[in-house]
Motif scaffolding. Structure first.
Motif, PDB file in Angstrom:
ATOM      1  N   ILE A 433     115.206  11.877 -37.415  1.00 50.16           N
ATOM      2  CA  ILE A 433     114.462  12.997 -37.223  1.00 50.16           C
ATOM      3  C   ILE A 433     115.289  14.153 -36.395  1.00 50.16           C
ATOM      4  O   ILE A 433     114.697  15.176 -35.755  1.00 50.16           O
ATOM      5  N   GLU A 454     120.211  11.943 -44.846  1.00 50.76           N
ATOM      6  CA  GLU A 454     119.059  11.070 -44.272  1.00 50.76           C
ATOM      7  C   GLU A 454     118.298  10.404 -45.537  1.00 50.76           C
ATOM      8  O   GLU A 454     117.911  11.494 -46.558  1.00 50.76           O
ATOM      9  N   ASP A 481     121.680  10.228 -49.081  1.00 47.85           N
ATOM     10  CA  ASP A 481     122.158   8.921 -48.860  1.00 47.85           C
ATOM     11  C   ASP A 481     123.694   8.959 -48.611  1.00 47.85           C
ATOM     12  O   ASP A 481     124.647   9.747 -49.111  1.00 47.85           O
TER      13      ASP A 481
END
Ligand code: SAH
Length: 549
Positions: A433, A454, A481
């Protein structure tokens, strides 16, 4: 050397003994020689490494470093829709570049990452594993005889002495792998015992790292030249990993000693993490205002209801899941039934549950789990950072439970502010996050460009929202990825933004944490082996920057 030994046919035992001395079984040596003929020792070694990888139960599950990279590239091919909003012409190549793989193989063989990189610098990008291994050995010999490390290119012809040094390392490696294999194949009781024993890592106490705010550094360190930034790097993971995990991580990251820190020294909640980085450690400063360090100061509304017999002043580590309504109901009933002062037994039961689930007092006899916005506050994310935009409660707990504690990380990163007064370009791996992004922004460090990698779409949305809400003026490039990052697309990103000043990330800890009883497989576990991608990508970035792309 293997090439020379090849002149002797199978009747000549030296080629066999050479590879057998490396720790490969007779059987697979025979197979590999048959497959490649006797003239090409490099190809034989390659085949042997592939065979032993498939022999290894971890690698068989595609969890090992070499295999996982191979798998990644295959995946990249299958899924050719790169999930990048900002950069849609990524190219994926078919196989791992030999040079990445060579470096990984060398580290697997027991050489340090630093030695491996230095050898590649000396021998060139296209040198084979054997040439690189021999160059390292030659550098060792030169160092032993002159007390210095040679800086100029040394491409020695492999000789028997270098052979056996390499084979010693290889033997040690293979022995370690065999031990692993034996352990994982043994009966469940034995492996359970070993798993428990593996919990006992030696971590420094108190876990204050190299310094805490307003204290002098307790450490001086001289990093090896090859580890010096830029690019700076910062790697994070759980401190309480199975034995040997941090040694391995450190070996891959220039033998830098991990900095073990419990965030309880920064906020009202514990979080034991280790960080390996090449940042300067002098002149750090904390984010202000300093957070409250006790539960009742941080969550003042709980004070009124806090029973005297609950002696907690700080919360345990914030987890990825939360207590059930059933549990809090059970606690209320137990307390309601016990009158004004609960019996010691009830107190003990309730306290144990409160500690386990981080419950706080929100009414008479009412213990409750923390709300996501309280967790955001404890971790020092902006309020509602994970709220809205399609994210559910369970996902909020999960993402927050995995994230950085901003005060802690910001304290370590604070040194970048003076080094890069105009701002920085960040490669944020496993961004979650956006703990790294939020920490840098909170320090007032301008984010000129962030390439954020992410896999979770929900998390990517959170970062993108935060980027918009905070009116960032820089460039945000999203990648879904880490396994899709290779030399080609990294170089394109770097050309576009002008290189990276910081590579930062904490790879998944699922297979490392003590709370995971089922797949605590260590660094070779399915998710935790993504650490090797951090190393691989950092190395690529350094290599591309070295080329002055
Ligand atoms: N430091 C982050 C959290 C790291 S947790 C923060 O402050 O929030 C590890 C993260 O890695 C998770 O968010 C997980 O979704 C992500 N992840 C797992 N596999 C990945 C992959 N192959 N590529 C990129 N990210 C991945």
């Amino acid at each position: 050397m293997p090439g020379e030994a090849c002149e002797a046919g199978p009747s000549h035992p030296s080629l066999y003994s050479y590879f057998i001395a490396m720790g490969f079984s007779k059987n697979i040596v025979e197979k590999a020689i048959k497959k490649n003929g006797e003239g090409n020792s490099e190809a034989i070694l390659e085949t042997l490494l592939t065979y032993s990888a498939t022999e290894n139960p971890y690698l068989k599950n595609e969890d090992g470093p070499i295999e996982s990279i191979a798998r990644n590239y295959v995946d990249g091919l299958e899924d050719d829709s790169s999930d990048t909003d900002d950069f849609d012409d990524l190219e994926f190549i078919e196989a791992p570049p030999g040079r990445d793989r060579n470096l990984l193989t060398l580290v697997e063989m027991g050489f340090s990452a630093e030695e491996a990189s230095a050898a590649r610098d000396r021998c060139g990008l296209d040198a084979s594993v054997l040439e690189l291994a021999d160059s390292i050995h030659a550098a060792h010999m030169a160092k032993d005889s002159h007390g210095i490390v040679l800086g100029s290119p040394i491409i020695n012809k492999p000789n028997e002495a270098t052979f056996y040094s390499t084979s010693r390392k290889k033997r040690i490696l293979m022995e370690e792998k065999r031990k692993h294999r034996r352990n994982s194949h043994h009966g469940s009781r034995r492996s359970e015992y070993l798993k428990k024993a593996a919990l006992d890592v030696d971590i420094p106490k108190p876990m204050i790292g190299f310094s805490l705010p307003f204290q002098n550094c307790i450490k001086r360190r001289n990093l090896p030249d090859s580890a010096l930034g830029p690019p700076y790097f910062y790697y994070e993971n759980v401190a309480l990993a199975p034995k040997g995990v941090w040694d391995t991580i450190s070996r891959f990251l220039y033998d830098i000693e991990p900095e073990f820190v419990d965030s309880k020294y920064f906020c009202a909640s514990m979080r034991k993490r280790a960080y390996i980085h090449n940042l300067p450690i002098e002149n750090r400063f904390p984010l202000l205002p300093l957070p409250k360090k006790t539960i009742q100061e941080a969550l003042p509304s709980t004070k009124k209801w806090w029973p005297e017999w609950d002696n907690r002043t700080q919360l345990n580590c914030l987890q990825t899941c939360t207590a059930s309504a059933k549990l809090t109901e059970k606690i209320k009933k137990a307390l309601d039934d016990s009158g004004d002062v609960p019996s010691l037994r009830v107190q003990e039961y309730v306290l144990a549950q409160c500690k386990k689930w981080n419950l706080v007092w929100v009414g008479r006899h009412k213990a409750a789990p923390l709300e996501p916005d309280e967790i955001e506050m404890l971790l020092r994310f902006p309020k509602n950072h994970t709220r809205g935009g399609g994210i559910g409660r369970t996902e909020r707990f999960k993402s927050l439970g995995n994230s950085f504690q901003i005060d802690t990380v910001a304290y370590h990163l604070s040194v970048l502010k003076n080094i890069f007064p105009d701002g920085i370009n960040v490669l944020s791996l496993f961004s979650g996050i956006g703990g790294a992004e939020v920490a840098l922004h909170s320090l007032g460090i301008r984010l000129k460009a962030v390439v954020s990698v992410e896999i979770s779409e929900v998390n990517r949305n959170i970062i993108r929202c935060w980027w918009e809400q905070t009116n960032q003026k820089g460039t945000l490039i999203e990648v879904d990825d880490v396994q899709k990052l290779d030399g080609g697309n990294l170089e394109k990103f770097m050309r576009r933004i002008g290189g990276f000043h910081l590579v930062i990330g904490g790879s998944p800890c699922n297979n490392l944490t003590g709370s995971n009883r089922h797949s605590r497989d260590g660094l070779e576990g399915k998710d935790s082996s993504l650490f090797y991608d951090f190393f691989r990508i950092l190395d690529l970035v350094k290599c591309i920057m070295g080329k002055k792309f």
